[in-house]
Design an enzyme around this catalytic site. Structure first.
Site, mmCIF file in Angstrom:
data_model
loop_
_atom_site.group_PDB
_atom_site.id
_atom_site.type_symbol
_atom_site.label_atom_id
_atom_site.label_comp_id
_atom_site.label_asym_id
_atom_site.label_seq_id
_atom_site.Cartn_x
_atom_site.Cartn_y
_atom_site.Cartn_z
ATOM 1 N N GLY A 1 0.830 -1.194 0.000
ATOM 2 C CA GLY A 1 0.000 0.000 0.000
ATOM 3 C C GLY A 1 0.858 1.236 0.000
ATOM 4 O O GLY A 1 2.091 1.167 -0.036
ATOM 5 N N GLN A 2 0.178 2.352 0.037
ATOM 6 C CA GLN A 2 0.872 3.627 -0.002
ATOM 7 C C GLN A 2 0.464 4.423 1.229
ATOM 8 O O GLN A 2 -0.683 4.806 1.365
ATOM 9 C CB GLN A 2 0.486 4.362 -1.291
ATOM 10 C CG GLN A 2 1.087 5.736 -1.450
ATOM 11 C CD GLN A 2 2.525 5.696 -1.944
ATOM 12 O OE1 GLN A 2 2.906 4.793 -2.683
ATOM 13 N NE2 GLN A 2 3.334 6.656 -1.522
ATOM 14 N N GLY A 3 1.403 4.584 2.147
ATOM 15 C CA GLY A 3 1.108 5.399 3.327
ATOM 16 C C GLY A 3 1.465 6.843 3.047
ATOM 17 O O GLY A 3 1.966 7.166 1.966
ATOM 18 N N GLY A 4 1.193 7.682 3.991
ATOM 19 C CA GLY A 4 1.498 9.097 3.832
ATOM 20 C C GLY A 4 2.987 9.347 3.690
ATOM 21 O O GLY A 4 3.419 10.308 3.066
ATOM 22 N N PHE A 5 3.798 8.473 4.266
ATOM 23 C CA PHE A 5 5.243 8.666 4.238
ATOM 24 C C PHE A 5 5.901 8.045 3.025
ATOM 25 O O PHE A 5 7.054 8.287 2.748
ATOM 26 C CB PHE A 5 5.884 8.038 5.475
ATOM 27 C CG PHE A 5 5.602 8.786 6.732
ATOM 28 C CD1 PHE A 5 6.165 10.029 6.944
ATOM 29 C CD2 PHE A 5 4.780 8.252 7.703
ATOM 30 C CE1 PHE A 5 5.920 10.718 8.105
ATOM 31 C CE2 PHE A 5 4.534 8.937 8.869
ATOM 32 C CZ PHE A 5 5.094 10.174 9.076
ATOM 33 N N GLY A 6 5.176 7.154 2.366
ATOM 34 C CA GLY A 6 5.779 6.458 1.244
ATOM 35 C C GLY A 6 5.195 5.063 1.146
ATOM 36 O O GLY A 6 4.398 4.651 1.986
ATOM 37 N N VAL B 1 4.645 0.969 1.135
ATOM 38 C CA VAL B 1 4.962 -0.110 2.066
ATOM 39 C C VAL B 1 5.031 -1.413 1.284
ATOM 40 O O VAL B 1 4.154 -1.696 0.465
ATOM 41 C CB VAL B 1 3.873 -0.229 3.155
ATOM 42 C CG1 VAL B 1 4.242 -1.314 4.159
ATOM 43 C CG2 VAL B 1 3.676 1.096 3.858
ATOM 44 N N LYS C 1 8.677 -0.019 5.114
ATOM 45 C CA LYS C 1 8.206 1.320 4.745
ATOM 46 C C LYS C 1 9.362 2.039 4.084
ATOM 47 O O LYS C 1 10.427 2.196 4.686
ATOM 48 C CB LYS C 1 7.823 2.100 6.012
ATOM 49 C CG LYS C 1 6.360 2.203 6.224
ATOM 50 C CD LYS C 1 6.044 3.175 7.318
ATOM 51 C CE LYS C 1 4.642 2.885 7.791
ATOM 52 N NZ LYS C 1 4.283 3.613 8.990
ATOM 53 N N ASP D 1 -2.814 9.189 16.657
ATOM 54 C CA ASP D 1 -3.524 8.936 15.403
ATOM 55 C C ASP D 1 -4.123 7.537 15.394
ATOM 56 O O ASP D 1 -3.943 6.765 14.462
ATOM 57 C CB ASP D 1 -2.570 9.133 14.219
ATOM 58 C CG ASP D 1 -3.331 9.279 12.902
ATOM 59 O OD1 ASP D 1 -4.568 9.478 12.951
ATOM 60 O OD2 ASP D 1 -2.710 9.178 11.832
#
Ligand SMILES: *[C@@H]1O[C@H](CO)[C@@H](O)[C@H](O)[C@H]1NC(C)=O
Ligand SMILES: *[C@@H]1O[C@H](CO)[C@@H](O)[C@H](O)[C@H]1NC(C)=O
Ligand SMILES: *[C@@H]1O[C@H](CO)[C@@H](O)[C@H](O)[C@H]1NC(C)=O
Ligand SMILES: *[C@@H]1O[C@H](CO)[C@@H](O)[C@H](O)[C@H]1NC(C)=O
Ligand SMILES: *[C@@H]1O[C@H](CO)[C@@H](O)[C@H](O)[C@H]1NC(C)=O
Length: 640
Positions: free
Chosen positions: A329-334, A336, A350, A447
């Site tokens: 997937g794509q997290g806010g930081f980059g 995964v 990550k 969060d």
């Protein structure tokens, strides 16, 4: 960095080979911990007593002994473990040397551990018995490269894993196993694993398996390596380095340990090697002497970093070159990625952009701290990689994706019956309690939301992304912050509006999460579809009308314990109260969830945060805002 380790290691190897039956046991590494005791204190007297008792028992015991000296609060606890293949004489020799050396290397330290080739010795001002401990640790490697590393890794992995199984699962081994495997037609690889026998078999299994998992990180492509931990250690070499069993077949190669009976051979070998050894020792001591003082401190610092540092190539191979197929997937930081380490351990990686925020030092510090947080309801951070333009975080892999994929999905939510949901709620509560109260650092998550709750194969919840949480001081219950990290619908009103952060802001998010799990619907989407009420207000209205169970997810079809469900809704409402002081701590939440006798206070109205403090027309409530802001952002940005 690796080179620094390897030079002394190679020296040690040479000295070892030369002085096969020499009196001086070989030191490997040490770690000083804990506070300082004062000279001539009771603790010091107890410690001296302890160390001499350990030394004098080394010959009598079967390679392991634990004991204490003195009375509370000045008790000194200590233990030693000798390698499973040594005689009691060698064991005593090693423990004696270790008990002297540990005082030299860790002067006035309340707690310390020292590893020798053939024994380890620990002491502490608190009980260290029967508890598995994996840190501090260190990995040492032989700098010589292996040819054909792929084949070698395969063979080594199989060998070490079979040794782990033997040591951990077969009680007759005394948690010690050695073995060999054929690498090439003329080369074997030899392995050794051992746990302190005071820990349980399953802890031994965990400790050893994690240590074996370190091999590709510390020692990829090397001819030898060791991973040393307080409760276990492992080692492998191309050369035979342990004693074969006394009654093993005679075909064994000449052993490196003690007990050569051919005196001629020893003399012939010893004279030239002794000279070489003396020279080497001098060089080795000079090298060490020359090392400035602060270097030593530096090494200690690196230890924990080092054991967490992954090789970029290891990760590249594990993730099949960060292939699209392995992208989770794509997290806010980059993005995964999923990966598989040598030895079979699955990981999630990550991949952060190198220039994302923090400096290198800061990043490493934070990783080291976060890696210390270990709880079965937290996703475990295994390490990091900082190389070239890459900045990676390596986590344990949690197979069942995240909670939002279940509770908000009309098809999959049926997989979560009430029993599972209740287990998940309690697991999250325990993980959060650990972050707030029981972890070495007290952490506010900031969060908490369903997409940050991962589910393992047994559907146990594991909280993720607590690394974005910042440390806070123990004596501060509330701090003001201008940086908001959080997600709409889950953020406590005082945090979202005034940047006031406390453990109670997490409690609020937990309450929302709990009600969502019960209802099977998002706080946000709920608001959109019902127009007039958000989930919290709806729950509150039903509660007051005496029909709280109408809140339950209709897919549960009455298949739930009404008393558990009522209790959950009640606790959820207590958590989302507007007044920070009225919200319970996670400590009492865990208690309330597990004890049916505790009477709960009555909740007051929840924070009508979404309804009264914001206008529904504002685009803030559309779907796009349900994603995490992740990066620090200014509160104004959201409240305008
Ligand atoms: C051991 O020493 C540490 C550091 O000085 C201290 O924080 C801890 O309370 C001590 N533990 C016991 C059981 O005395
Ligand atoms: C500790 O005791 C020894 C011998 O009694 C004495 O020489 C030394 O000065 C003392 N040290 C301290 C720090 O009190
Ligand atoms: C060693 O540890 C065990 C387990 O904690 C304890 O029961 C036992 O008393 C200890 N042995 C000694 C000699 O203190
Ligand atoms: C081992 O290989 C690495 C790179 O593959 C190289 O940099 C290093 O010098 C080699 N070490 C030895 C002792 O040959
Ligand atoms: C290694 O190979 C030899 C002969 O090539 C064989 O006898 C021996 O059983 C093998 N050892 C292992 C551990 O497979």
């Amino acid at each position: 960095m690796q080179l620094q380790w390897s030079i002394p290691f190679v020296c040690l190897m040479l000295i070892r080979l030369g002085l096969s039956s020499a009196q001086q046991p070989d030191y490997a590494y040490h770690s000083c911990l804990g506070g300082i005791y004062t000279s001539n204190s009771t603790y010091q007297a107890n410690l001296n007593l302890l160390l001499s008792s350990l030394s004098s028992n080394a010959a009598l015991q079967n390679g392991f002994y634990n004991t204490t000296a003195g009375l509370n609060p000045n008790t000194a606890y200590g233990l030693f473990l000798c390698r499973g293949d040594v005689t009691s004489e060698v064991c005593q020799n090693c423990v004696e040397a270790a008990s002297k050396e540990i005082l030299q290397r860790c002067p006035n330290k309340k707690e310390a551990i020292i590893w020798y080739d053939l024994c380890l010795l620990r002491y502490s001002n608190q009980s260290i018995f029967s508890t598995m401990q994996q840190s501090p640790g260190v990995s040492l490697l032989n700098i010589n490269n292996i040819t054909n590393p792929d084949r070698f890794n395969q063979i080594l992995g199989d060998l070490m894993n079979s040794l782990v199984r033997r040591a951990a699962l077969d009680p007759s081994t005394g948690m010690f196993a050695t073995g060999e495997a054929n690498f090439t037609s003329f080369q074997q690889v030899y392995g050794l694993v051992q746990c302190t026998p005071d820990i349980s078999q399953s802890d031994c299994n965990i400790c050893l398996a994690e240590a074996v998992g370190q091999i590709p990180i510390c020692c990829n492509g090397k001819r030898g390596g060791r991973v040393l931990r307080p409760s276990c250690y492992i080692r492998y070499e191309i050369d035979l380095f342990y004693q074969l069993k006394p009654n093993a077949p005679d075909s064994s190669p000449p052993s490196v340990g003690k007990g050569g009976d051919s005196s001629k051979l020893i003399i012939v070998i010893i004279i030239p090697t002794a000279i070489a050894v003396i020279i080497l020792s001098i060089v080795w001591f000079c090298l060490r002497r020359k090392r400035p003082k602060d270097r030593v401190k530096d090494l200690d610092e690196i230890t924990s970093e080092e054991s967490l540092q992954f090789n970029f190539d290891t990760i590249r191979i594990a993730t099949d070159n960060f292939s699209e197929a392995n992208k989770l997937g794509q997290g806010g930081f980059g993005p995964v990625y999923r990966g598989k380490l040598f030895g079979g351990r699955e990981i999630a990686v990550k991949r952060l952009s190198r220039n994302s925020g923090q400096g290198e030092k800061e990043f490493k510090n934070e990783v080291v701290l976060v890696a210390k947080l270990q709880h079965r309801n937290l996703v475990r951070l295994l390490g990091f990689c900082l190389e070239r333009e890459e900045k990676l975080l390596i986590y344990e892999f949690v197979p069942n994706t995240s909670l939002d994929n279940f509770i908000f999905d009309p098809a999959r939510c049926t997989l979560l019956d009430w029993e599972k949901r209740y287990k998940i709620i309690r697991g999250i509560a325990r993980g959060l309690l650990y972050l707030h109260e029981d972890s070495p650092l007290r952490i506010i998550h900031r969060d908490l939301k369903p997409s940050n709750i991962l589910l393992d194969a047994e559907m146990n919840p594991k909280i993720s992304d607590f690394g974005t949480a910042r440390l806070f001081r123990v004596d501060q219950t509330q701090t003001n912050t201008s940086r908001i990290v959080g997600t709409y619908g889950y953020m406590a009103p005082e945090y979202a509006m005034h940047g006031q952060i406390s453990v109670k802001s997490d409690v609020f998010s937990f309450g929302v999460l709990l009600l969502e799990i019960v209802r099977g619907q998002k706080n946000n989407s709920f608001y959109q579809s019902q127009r007039t009420e958000d989930l919290l207000s709806y729950a509150w209205r039903l509660w007051n009308e005496g029909t709280a169970l109408e809140l339950m997810d209709s897919t549960l079809r009455e298949c739930f314990s009404a008393s558990e469900a009522m209790r959950c809704i009640h606790i959820g409402l207590l958590c989302v109260q507007e007044d920070v002081a009225d919200r319970p701590t996670m400590d009492s939440v865990v208690l309330m969830l597990s004890s049916y006798s505790a009477t709960l206070p009555l909740p007051s109205a929840p924070a009508y945060f979404l309804q009264s403090k914001m206008e529904p027309e504002k685009p803030l409530l559309d779907k796009s805002t349900s994603r995490s802001t992740e990066f620090s952002a200014n509160a104004d940005l959201y409240l305008r």
